[in-house]
Motif scaffolding. Sequence first.
Motif, PDB file in Angstrom:
ATOM      1  N   GLY A   1       0.750  -1.246   0.000  1.00 56.64           N
ATOM      2  CA  GLY A   1       0.000   0.000   0.000  1.00 56.64           C
ATOM      3  C   GLY A   1       0.781   1.296   0.000  1.00 56.64           C
ATOM      4  N   GLN A   2       1.867   1.372  -0.796  1.00 51.67           N
ATOM      5  CA  GLN A   2       2.530   2.667  -0.998  1.00 51.67           C
ATOM      6  C   GLN A   2       1.868   3.391  -2.178  1.00 51.67           C
ATOM      7  N   GLU A   3       1.933   4.718  -2.204  1.00 54.53           N
ATOM      8  CA  GLU A   3       1.364   5.443  -3.347  1.00 54.53           C
ATOM      9  C   GLU A   3       2.286   5.291  -4.557  1.00 54.53           C
ATOM     10  N   SER A   4       1.688   5.323  -5.741  1.00 55.23           N
ATOM     11  CA  SER A   4       2.482   5.325  -6.974  1.00 55.23           C
ATOM     12  C   SER A   4       2.168   6.615  -7.717  1.00 55.23           C
ATOM     13  N   GLY A   5       2.894   6.859  -8.801  1.00 55.79           N
ATOM     14  CA  GLY A   5       2.602   8.026  -9.632  1.00 55.79           C
ATOM     15  C   GLY A   5       1.183   8.005 -10.171  1.00 55.79           C
ATOM     16  N   MET A   6       0.579   6.822 -10.230  1.00 55.62           N
ATOM     17  CA  MET A   6      -0.767   6.680 -10.794  1.00 55.62           C
ATOM     18  C   MET A   6      -1.860   6.758  -9.718  1.00 55.62           C
ATOM     19  N   THR A   7      -1.471   6.871  -8.452  1.00 64.26           N
ATOM     20  CA  THR A   7      -2.466   7.068  -7.386  1.00 64.26           C
ATOM     21  C   THR A   7      -3.071   8.460  -7.553  1.00 64.26           C
ATOM     22  N   ASN A   8      -4.326   8.608  -7.180  1.00 62.68           N
ATOM     23  CA  ASN A   8      -4.976   9.913  -7.322  1.00 62.68           C
ATOM     24  C   ASN A   8      -4.578  10.853  -6.193  1.00 62.68           C
ATOM     25  N   LYS A   9      -4.564  12.136  -6.525  1.00 62.95           N
ATOM     26  CA  LYS A   9      -4.209  13.168  -5.541  1.00 62.95           C
ATOM     27  C   LYS A   9      -5.142  13.081  -4.333  1.00 62.95           C
ATOM     28  N   GLY A  10      -4.551  13.170  -3.160  1.00 66.17           N
ATOM     29  CA  GLY A  10      -5.348  13.171  -1.925  1.00 66.17           C
ATOM     30  C   GLY A  10      -5.610  11.786  -1.362  1.00 66.17           C
ATOM     31  N   GLN A  11      -5.351  10.736  -2.134  1.00 68.82           N
ATOM     32  CA  GLN A  11      -5.659   9.377  -1.695  1.00 68.82           C
ATOM     33  C   GLN A  11      -4.823   8.987  -0.473  1.00 68.82           C
ATOM     34  N   VAL A  12      -5.495   8.531   0.565  1.00 70.66           N
ATOM     35  CA  VAL A  12      -4.804   8.036   1.765  1.00 70.66           C
ATOM     36  C   VAL A  12      -4.657   6.521   1.623  1.00 70.66           C
ATOM     37  N   LEU A  13      -3.453   6.036   1.853  1.00 69.09           N
ATOM     38  CA  LEU A  13      -3.198   4.597   1.797  1.00 69.09           C
ATOM     39  C   LEU A  13      -2.448   4.192   3.049  1.00 69.09           C
ATOM     40  N   LYS A  14      -2.338   2.867   3.262  1.00 69.23           N
ATOM     41  CA  LYS A  14      -1.676   2.404   4.499  1.00 69.23           C
ATOM     42  C   LYS A  14      -0.311   3.047   4.667  1.00 69.23           C
ATOM     43  N   MET A  15       0.439   3.144   3.564  1.00 69.22           N
ATOM     44  CA  MET A  15       1.778   3.718   3.669  1.00 69.22           C
ATOM     45  C   MET A  15       1.855   5.078   2.999  1.00 69.22           C
ATOM     46  N   ALA A  16       0.730   5.746   2.903  1.00 69.04           N
ATOM     47  CA  ALA A  16       0.683   7.148   2.479  1.00 69.04           C
ATOM     48  C   ALA A  16      -0.347   7.824   3.394  1.00 69.04           C
ATOM     49  N   PRO A  17      -0.054   7.859   4.698  1.00 67.08           N
ATOM     50  CA  PRO A  17      -1.083   8.242   5.677  1.00 67.08           C
ATOM     51  C   PRO A  17      -1.531   9.699   5.565  1.00 67.08           C
ATOM     52  N   LEU A  18      -0.724  10.558   4.949  1.00 62.81           N
ATOM     53  CA  LEU A  18      -1.121  11.975   4.840  1.00 62.81           C
ATOM     54  C   LEU A  18      -1.845  12.251   3.527  1.00 62.81           C
ATOM     55  N   GLY A  19      -1.958  11.256   2.687  1.00 65.45           N
ATOM     56  CA  GLY A  19      -2.610  11.462   1.384  1.00 65.45           C
ATOM     57  C   GLY A  19      -1.589  11.872   0.344  1.00 65.45           C
ATOM     58  N   LYS A  20      -1.833  11.460  -0.897  1.00 60.14           N
ATOM     59  CA  LYS A  20      -0.866  11.770  -1.960  1.00 60.14           C
ATOM     60  C   LYS A  20      -0.925  13.264  -2.299  1.00 60.14           C
ATOM     61  N   LYS A  21       0.247  13.867  -2.521  1.00 51.13           N
ATOM     62  CA  LYS A  21       0.287  15.314  -2.719  1.00 51.13           C
ATOM     63  C   LYS A  21       0.245  15.741  -4.187  1.00 51.13           C
ATOM     64  N   PHE A  22       0.398  14.801  -5.106  1.00 50.40           N
ATOM     65  CA  PHE A  22       0.490  15.174  -6.526  1.00 50.40           C
ATOM     66  C   PHE A  22      -0.614  14.516  -7.357  1.00 50.40           C
ATOM     67  N   GLU A  23      -0.814  15.040  -8.557  1.00 50.81           N
ATOM     68  CA  GLU A  23      -1.836  14.495  -9.459  1.00 50.81           C
ATOM     69  C   GLU A  23      -1.416  13.128  -9.996  1.00 50.81           C
ATOM     70  N   LYS A  24      -2.405  12.361 -10.456  1.00 52.36           N
ATOM     71  CA  LYS A  24      -2.136  11.100 -11.170  1.00 52.36           C
ATOM     72  C   LYS A  24      -1.388  11.425 -12.461  1.00 52.36           C
ATOM     73  N   MET A  25      -0.396  10.642 -12.791  1.00 54.56           N
ATOM     74  CA  MET A  25       0.398  10.907 -14.005  1.00 54.56           C
ATOM     75  C   MET A  25      -0.421  10.659 -15.274  1.00 54.56           C
ATOM     76  N   ASP A  26      -0.173  11.469 -16.273  1.00 56.51           N
ATOM     77  CA  ASP A  26      -0.885  11.311 -17.547  1.00 56.51           C
ATOM     78  C   ASP A  26      -0.070  10.416 -18.482  1.00 56.51           C
ATOM     79  N   MET A  27      -0.112   9.122 -18.211  1.00 53.45           N
ATOM     80  CA  MET A  27       0.654   8.190 -19.055  1.00 53.45           C
ATOM     81  C   MET A  27       0.028   8.059 -20.447  1.00 53.45           C
ATOM     82  N   LEU A  28      -1.280   8.285 -20.539  1.00 54.77           N
ATOM     83  CA  LEU A  28      -1.936   8.181 -21.858  1.00 54.77           C
ATOM     84  C   LEU A  28      -1.428   9.289 -22.770  1.00 54.77           C
ATOM     85  N   GLY A  29      -1.364  10.489 -22.210  1.00 56.66           N
ATOM     86  CA  GLY A  29      -0.851  11.618 -22.984  1.00 56.66           C
ATOM     87  C   GLY A  29       0.589  11.373 -23.404  1.00 56.66           C
TER      88      GLY A  29
END
Lengths: 107, 294
Positions: free
Chosen positions: B165-193
Amino acid sequence: MYLVAHIDTEICANTSCKLCTQFCPEANTILYNNNAGKDIGLKYGSAYVAVDRCKGCAQCVWVCDNMAKHNAIKMEMIDQIGDQALTENITYSEKNSTAILASPIRG
Amino acid sequence: MSLDYVKFTPGFGKFMPKEYRDMVDFGPFGKKTSVSQVGTFKEILEEHPMCAGCAMTLFIRLAMIAFPNPEDTITVGTAGCGRLAISQAAIPFVYGNYGDQNGVASGLARGLKLRFGDKPKDVVVMAGDGGMADIGFAQTLHSWFRKEKFTTIMLDNEVYGNTGGQESGMTNKGQVLKMAPLGKKFEKMDMLGMAKVAGCAYVATVVPNNPRRVESVIKKAVLIAREVGPTYIQAYTSCNIEYAIPTEKVLEDCNVVENDRYKFSEYISDEAKEALAHLYGYKEYLPKPAKAIE
Ligand SMILES: Cc1ncc(C[n+]2csc(CCOP(=O)(O)OP(=O)(O)O)c2C)c(N)n1
Ligand code: SF4
Ligand code: SF4
Ligand code: SF4
């Protein structure tokens, strides 16, 4: 004991929908017998579960209840299912598969 | 890598496990099988240790049914949950070190081309969002810029599932996970673009709540990679463990996420449309006849 999916042949064999076979996450776990129930006048054949491969997630129950709207699948304790299919008793043929159903071995 | 590699030496069949015998006699090799026939033939995917009800498992199962020529396909994967299933199939699987998968696949696809020429040999990478967009980012992008001819599939569960449960570049901004307890600080990466900028000939998003669509997307991606250039599929494959989704609600979650941020999208380059139309009979991509001017 643990829960596995069990399909009510009488309900399923009136529908021919096959939806759950596409949505079970496990391969070759929900199979389809085109002839199941034909001996008692049911029309379309039925899906059935190879219980030894079922992980008990109940996604098929959701699919049958909410997408197919047939309510033919219930989760049941594996030792309580009277007629169950096991991989070793399943025979494939061109475009079909049949299982010799057996009672669970009760210890 | 031929139909023959699954067959047993004469006389040995009876010593083989039932599943193996079924694979030889009723597997999809050399036939055209499709998602609408599941339940009536032996699939190449076997039992594996991925979690019960995992949407990634469902996606991998559907993808393997959809491979246009399973007998001529090699999968490439890496660390992460998906390889636990991808490796348990009746087709060759190559394990790249974490993040190296697109580099490994580049060499493999080129080697197969040298060895087999125009005989189709398909290479398909399937790896997690962490393995592809974080640690394998450079290798993924470079393989696209180099126009390597294989398919890249991201199994996007928006988390590092395999390591808890660590955040990845593809996790959505603000998402709290077991090992990202403060929430993700950045946007989901635009890999499609980025896939489009890097020159992929086919780019699609898909969710496994629509098996026929998964099938169609996989078939196109593999055929275009064979003929034209790199293809990229980004599949939403939720992690019911890290996102605490009850297993019987996994498909409901697929529907919610599809409507929210994972709408079906498909980009096909003109060259790819032409290849599908002329080589594989996709009539919808034939050039439209010019309208008569009145
Ligand atoms: C070089 C290297 N670094 C770290 C790891 C540990 N590791 C194994 S799986 C994994 C995370 C997988 O996450 P993701 O790629 O998103 O796939 P998922 O498990 O979510 O499908 C990590 C960090 C490793 N195996 N190799
Ligand atoms: S979804 Fe229900 S009715 Fe349809 S095939 Fe499966 S068990 Fe039968
Ligand atoms: S409970 Fe899950 S694993 Fe078992 S048959 Fe249903 S969908 Fe497949
Ligand atoms: S940890 Fe998550 S992604 Fe990995 S197998 Fe389990 S449910 Fe699937």
